[in-house]
Enzyme design. Structure first.
Site, PDB file in Angstrom:
ATOM      1  N   GLU A  54       0.936  -1.091   0.079  1.00  0.00           N
ATOM      2  CA  GLU A  54      -0.020  -0.096  -0.138  1.00  0.00           C
ATOM      3  C   GLU A  54       0.915   1.216  -0.087  1.00  0.00           C
ATOM      4  OE1 GLU A  54      -3.268  -0.080  -0.351  1.00  0.00           O
ATOM      5  OE2 GLU A  54      -3.497  -1.808  -0.011  1.00  0.00           O
ATOM      6  N   GLU A  76      -2.292   9.165   0.020  1.00  0.00           N
ATOM      7  CA  GLU A  76      -2.464   8.642  -1.278  1.00  0.00           C
ATOM      8  C   GLU A  76      -1.980   9.525  -2.242  1.00  0.00           C
ATOM      9  OE1 GLU A  76      -6.372   7.430  -3.705  1.00  0.00           O
ATOM     10  OE2 GLU A  76      -6.531   7.692  -1.544  1.00  0.00           O
TER      11      GLU A  76
END
Length: 233
Positions: A54, A76
């Protein structure tokens, strides 16, 4: 193990620390301490692997290999939205964004809300704590890891062998969801990655997992991929 998390090539170098990980881990009873030594090692490897995928900053020709570059990002990159959906239970705070942050890249107000409640932090009103407080950041990942969210079991129960694909209708077995690391990928991002045949994202998660298992001297177990698993609904 996190060979390059403090490397200048990592965008958020220095954020993820060992001490914060240990403090956060001690807040979740059973994490890394369940069953025998082999099971405990396998859980640590699986957790580090999924979080490394991730947050990876690796590339195919990276020094020490692609799978030595986890924990490089906190937030992100290029989020497509603010990840706010209408919810009476977990309403979005004005002007706040709930895009992916932290090791698990926790997203959406309906995850920030219950995660914050569980760890004692108001993440609905202060979602950026996940990107500024390392201990809180790890706690959100561990909350997701340890908490079943029906119909999904917890990642912890899967990797420690406490989940079996049995229920009155036998839907898990029929969907190809057999005990093993692959089900964890399905829990985390099955809708985008599982049941689609071989793909690079699932393979990347497996690559990280094998590296950490090898470093810890742990066996991989069975059913590492979710290529033929239907996503949980």
């Amino acid at each position: 193990m996190l060979k390059h998390c403090n490397d200048a090539a990592c965008a958020d170098k220095g954020f993820y620390t060992y001490n914060a990980f240990i403090i956060a881990s001690n807040s979740f009873r059973g994490f890394g301490t369940t069953d025998d030594d082999a099971t405990r090692k396998r859980e640590i490897a699986a957790f580090l692997a999924q979080m490394s995928h991730e947050t990876t900053g690796g590339w195919p020709t990276a020094p020490d290999g692609l799978y030595s570059w986890g924990y490089c990002f906190v937030q992100e990159r290029n989020p497509p939205s603010n990840y706010c959906v209408a919810s009476s239970q977990w309403p979005c705070a004005a002007g706040k964004k709930y895009y992916g942050q932290g090791p698990i890249q926790i997203s959406y107000n309906y995850n920030y809300g219950p995660a914050g409640k569980a760890i004692g932090s108001d993440l609905l009103n202060n979602p950026d704590l996940v990107a500024t407080d390392t201990t809180i950041s790890f706690k959100t990942a561990l909350w997701f890891w340890m908490t079943p969210q029906s119909p999904r079991p917890s990642c912890h129960d899967v990797i420690t062998g406490r989940w079996m694909p049995t229920n009155p209708c036998g839907t898990n077995a029929a969907a190809g969801r057999l005990p093993g690391y692959g089900v964890i990928t399905n829990i985390i991002n099955g809708g985008l990655e599982c049941g689609k045949g071989s793909n690079d994202k699932v393979a990347d998660r497996i690559g990280f997992y094998k590296r950490y298992c090898d470093l810890l001297g742990a066996s991989y177990g069975d059913n590492l991929d979710c290529y033929n698993q239907r996503p949980f609904t």
